[in-house]
Design an enzyme around this catalytic site. Structure first.
Site, PDB file in Angstrom:
ATOM      1  CD  GLU A   1      -3.231   0.682   2.104  1.00 10.18           C
ATOM      2  OE1 GLU A   1      -2.897   0.206   3.218  1.00 10.18           O
ATOM      3  OE2 GLU A   1      -4.388   1.043   1.858  1.00 10.18           O
TER       4      GLU A   1
ATOM      5  CG  HIS B   1       7.495 -29.427   1.591  1.00 10.40           C
ATOM      6  ND1 HIS B   1       8.049 -30.643   1.224  1.00 10.40           N
ATOM      7  CD2 HIS B   1       8.182 -29.015   2.690  1.00 10.40           C
ATOM      8  CE1 HIS B   1       9.003 -30.951   2.082  1.00 10.40           C
ATOM      9  NE2 HIS B   1       9.116 -29.979   2.973  1.00 10.40           N
TER      10      HIS B   1
ATOM     11  CE  LYS C   1     -11.349   3.760   1.704  1.00 12.35           C
ATOM     12  NZ  LYS C   1     -10.615   4.824   2.389  1.00 12.35           N
TER      13      LYS C   1
END
Ligand code: PA5
Length: 464
Positions: free
Chosen positions: A293, A319, A433
């Site tokens: 961010e 793995h 937003k």
């Protein structure tokens, strides 16, 4: 012993095949870092980098301790409402500095301290399940939002407050609420003021993702019994080490500069943080928000920059993602987090001496196995010319965790200067937003509604 950063495997000399940062690149990085350091100092002097003042803010620490003493009494659970920087820091501190499975331990093993639940999302299934198992009469609800108006946190608050009132009545519910927000305003501040809900301030110019050393991180930490003096003290010690503009002596500077150079000069734009300790796993998640961010931005010249942070966990990811790190595109740096002093932990019993896959393990320990695997992975990456570095903590303590968090925060500020972006805003999250507000019918979002309505709709031709 202080935390140390070993970046040998980032450098061209030790790495084969022309990989790694050359001496000339490092020299240029050192010069650019001196300017970046000055830039951060100037921004701090101008009062816009409040996170730098947090480690030495003794009054803030006292307020946190006093609040924890008042509000912690008679509490079995703390429910933290928040998202992003208001949630990830507290989670990271709990995982690092409390024993594993903290919330499942009984009262005695928690030393009488409460459990800590952090919502960090608005998935109704999780919230319903959390509320169903909490003893609400003995739960302190901490609502944390710097802006005091974030949609997810406000929705959490409305739901949890209703549940609290239904469980314990209106007057009692108010006593079970606490708020952490910035002094300036927001709905949360107004509600808290109007209803006399105890409130702690997030100091001005402390962004959400660098708020872990403010009451955002310290109050929940204090409530669950973490030494909240030790965390900022460790951060202050790191701050002192980073006072110098000399790159070679500044750990946060080295971290920022090596990542920036690796990205710019070698196309290593994916920055992996890979702890070899479960306790530090959530610090990697916290770092992802911090780095992404802060640095994913449009520069003044219109170009797009920003490394992609990637969390991993040793040995589990040996793995999984390590295959990609070894043989996938050479576009990554891997920074390991190592912890000293675990060699004697987890003795492995000797058994099946006649079976080669088992016999050799007897007499070793899990602590040694984990650390050897880290060294082996770092060595294997280096052998294939893959850039990596290691930050070693002498132990996981409030001091070392505070130092690590601060190193990464300050490195982010330096990296903002190196990438020439403002690391402390987030304009890119705004449009989504606004669209969400528009769809929810929030007043003032009419323009966003119009833009949303003009967007192409899902096309059946492109669906299956
Ligand atoms: O780093 C940031 O500023 C953001 O990620 C915020 O932490 C997040 O959006 C939550 O904001 P607030 O604390 O204002 O509710």
């Amino acid at each position: 012993m202080p935390l140390r950063l070993d970046f040998t495997n980032m450098m061209a000399g030790p790495l084969p095949g022309g990989a790694g940062l050359t001496a000339a690149q490092w020299a240029e990085g050192a010069a650019r870092f001196a300017t970046a350091h000055a830039g951060v100092m100037a921004r701090h002097a101008a009062g816009t980098l409040g996170f730098i003042d947090l480690p030495t803010d003794a009054a803030l620490r006292d307020r946190v301790l006093a609040t924890a003493a008042t509000h912690g009494a008679g509490i079995s659970d703390v429910l933290l409402l928040g998202i992003g920087g208001s949630a990830l820091g507290p989670i990271a501190l709990r995982s690092a500095l409390r024993p594993p499975h903290w919330n499942e331990l009984d009262d005695a093993r928690r030393g009488g301290h409460p459990r800590l639940h952090v919502l960090d999302n608005v998935d109704p299934v999780t919230i319903e399940a959390t509320l169903a198992r909490l003893p609400l009469a003995h739960t302190l609800v901490l609502v944390i939002s710097k802006s005091g108006g974030t949609v997810e946190t406000m929705a959490q608050y409305l739901i949890v407050r209703a549940a609290l009132e239904a469980a314990v009545g209106e007057a009692h519910a108010r006593q079970r609420l606490g708020v952490i927000t910035e002094p300036g305003g927001g709905a949360l501040r107004a509600v808290a003021r109007a209803e006399g809900i105890p409130t702690l301030d997030i100091p001005p110019h402390v962004g959400g993702r660098v708020s872990v050393l403010s009451p955002v991180g310290l109050l929940p930490a204090a409530l669950i019994g973490i030494d909240v003096g030790g965390v900022p003290d460790g951060a202050a010690a790191m701050a002192a080490r980073c006072a110098t503009p000399t790159l070679a002596d500044n750990p946060a500077g080295v971290f920022a500069t090596m990542q920036w150079l690796a990205d710019r000069e070698h196309g290593a734009h994916v920055h992996v943080l890979m702890p070899y300790a479960d306790a530090l796993r959530d610090i990697a998640a916290w770092f992802v928000q911090l780095w992404a961010e802060s640095l994913g931005k449009i520069r003044p010249d219109g170009s797009h920059v920003g490394p992609t942070p990637l969390p991993a966990l040793g040995a589990t990811d040996q793995h999984a993602q390590v295959q990609l790190f070894m043989e996938g595109p050479a576009d990554k740096t891997v920074t390991f987090l190592a912890v000293d002093g675990k060699e004697a932990l987890g003795p492995i019993p000797a058994r099946h001496a006649d079976r080669p896959e088992l016999g050799y393990l007897g007499g070793h320990t899990l602590g040694r196995l984990l650390d050897i695997e880290r060294q082996a992975t770092a060595g294997a990456l280096a052998a294939r010319g893959r850039l990596n570095a290691t930050i070693t903590l002498p132990a996981v303590t409030p001091g070392t965790v505070g130092a690590l968090l601060y190193l990464l925060e300050l490195a982010t500020a330096y990296a903002g200067e190196l990438y020439e972006v403002n690391a402390f805003d987030q304009p890119g999250v705004e449009l989504g937003k606004q669209f969400a507000y528009a769809m929810l019918g929030r007043a003032g979002s009419e323009a966003a509604r119009a833009e949303w309505d003009a967007l192409p709709r899902p096309d059946p031709r492109w669906q299956v």
